[in-house]
Design an enzyme around this catalytic site. Structure first.
Site, PDB file in Angstrom:
ATOM      1  N   ALA A   4       3.822 -81.781 -35.199  1.00 22.41           N
ATOM      2  CA  ALA A   4       2.834 -82.422 -34.338  1.00 22.41           C
ATOM      3  C   ALA A   4       2.893 -81.970 -32.887  1.00 22.41           C
ATOM      4  CB  ALA A   4       3.004 -83.941 -34.409  1.00 22.41           C
ATOM      5  N   ASN A   5       3.728 -80.975 -32.575  1.00 25.03           N
ATOM      6  CA  ASN A   5       3.835 -80.562 -31.181  1.00 25.03           C
ATOM      7  C   ASN A   5       2.730 -79.604 -30.759  1.00 25.03           C
ATOM      8  OD1 ASN A   5       5.683 -78.829 -32.943  1.00 25.03           O
ATOM      9  ND2 ASN A   5       5.376 -77.501 -31.150  1.00 25.03           N
ATOM     10  N   GLY A  56      -1.175 -77.303 -32.210  1.00 21.49           N
ATOM     11  CA  GLY A  56      -2.159 -76.976 -33.238  1.00 21.49           C
ATOM     12  C   GLY A  56      -2.735 -78.175 -33.957  1.00 21.49           C
ATOM     13  N   GLY A 112      -1.374 -80.292 -36.091  1.00 23.96           N
ATOM     14  CA  GLY A 112      -0.565 -81.499 -36.073  1.00 23.96           C
ATOM     15  C   GLY A 112      -0.733 -82.275 -34.782  1.00 23.96           C
ATOM     16  N   SER A 142      -4.345 -74.470 -47.774  1.00 25.05           N
ATOM     17  CA  SER A 142      -5.045 -73.382 -47.078  1.00 25.05           C
ATOM     18  C   SER A 142      -5.942 -72.643 -48.052  1.00 25.05           C
ATOM     19  CB  SER A 142      -4.006 -72.407 -46.495  1.00 25.05           C
ATOM     20  OG  SER A 142      -4.596 -71.195 -46.099  1.00 25.05           O
ATOM     21  N   TYR A 192       2.955 -66.573 -48.898  1.00 23.94           N
ATOM     22  CA  TYR A 192       2.210 -67.655 -48.258  1.00 23.94           C
ATOM     23  C   TYR A 192       1.274 -68.308 -49.273  1.00 23.94           C
ATOM     24  CZ  TYR A 192      -0.856 -70.156 -45.028  1.00 23.94           C
ATOM     25  OH  TYR A 192      -1.582 -71.132 -44.373  1.00 23.94           O
TER      26      TYR A 192
END
Length: 304
Positions: free
Chosen positions: A23-24, A26, A28, A151, A177
């Protein structure tokens, strides 16, 4: 269903506890900010506490009176996941919302502290473990949700390669990914099947389209060169990319097992709607096998 669902459509979140990983910055950060703006008590679960505190300060500046706390969480370490879960369980008798958002995309081959391939270990196994360790705090709570971020990459060179899950024999960053994002969906669908009939908690998936976030830093050179050309056409802001996550997390019409993404061109941008995941993501045999393997690798079992 509204064609242009926006942050203004988020219902009142007062009294709800939301845990958002990564959450720091982008997606989030934008999800945490929007939830706080609608009254939720938001836990910013982040690897770097200083960055988390800076993000909490930014939210406080945008949302006077925002109720945020910062929780250290390193998804590349099962020890850190267990410690974070213990601290969250001590701090909160109930949890309404868990947003499994943090992730890495397209790094050169690296491993977590537990020896897992970095993308599979972070994007899937870390969140699998965290969810399993927190789920009993959610099961009694009406309207509680586990939202896991996948994604469009779950369609690209993606399969669950049980013979080489950690990419030890052959590593392709795009395929790895894709495997991790396919695993996110299979985890959601299997979790929802297990939750069915329990009454309160549902599992939902979402994807942000082509959101312009820090994840792009590890794009292969050929793709990175195209970003300035393609970005204005197919990408969108982190705030727009967070809308499918927020809709999955808060829209009263959401049902367990649904998948939300942008409704525009090739699901790369636009307002959120229900979208379809790949055919193989719905293979129940692989879902169950992946669940069993994930339990074995993490040592975490679920109360459902």
């Amino acid at each position: 269903m509204a064609n242009r669902w926006t942050e203004q459509d988020i219902p009142d979140q007062k009294g709800r506890v939301a845990v958002v990983t990564g959450a720091n910055s982008g997606l989030g950060f934008e999800a945490a900010r929007a939830l706080a703006a609608h009254g939720a008590s938001v836990v910013l679960a982040v690897r770097d506490v200083d960055k988390g505190k800076h993000a909490a300060g930014r939210i406080a500046g945008a949302v006077p009176g925002a109720d945020t706390t910062v929780q250290q969480l390193d998804l590349t370490s099962l020890e850190s996941v267990r410690n974070a879960a213990d601290q969250l369980r001590s701090a909160h008798s109930t949890i309404d919302l868990l947003i499994n958002n943090a992730g890495v995309m397209y790094p050169p081959r690296q491993t977590t502290s537990d020896g897992f391939e970095l993308q599979f270990g972070t994007n899937h196994l870390g969140h699998f473990a965290l969810t399993g360790l927190l789920l009993d705090r959610m099961l009694p709570v009406p309207g509680s949700r586990v939202v896991t971020v996948s994604s469009v990459g779950h369609r690209i060179q993606a399969r669950i390669n049980f013979d080489d899950l950690q990419g030890e024999r052959s590593y392709n960053r795009v395929a790895a990914y894709g495997q991790s994002k396919l695993a996110n969906l299979m985890f959601t669908y299997e979790l929802q099947r297990r939750l069915s009939g329990t009454g309160n908690t549902i599992a939902v998936a979402a994807h942000p389209g082509a959101a312009n976030t820090d994840l792009m830093r590890n794009l292969p050179t050929a793709l990175r060169a195209l970003v300035p050309i393609l970005a204005p056409i197919v990408s969108q802001s982190p705030a727009m990319g967070a809308l499918p996550i927020l809709r999955a997390a808060t829209d009263p019409a959401v049902r367990g097992g649904q998948y939300y993404g942008p409704g525009g061109f090739l699901e790369t941008r636009g307002y959120p709607k229900i979208v379809e995941s790949s055919g193989q993501s719905h293979d129940t045999t692989i879902q169950r096998r992946l669940w069993t393997v994930s339990e074995e690798l993490t040592g975490v079992t679920f109360p459902v």
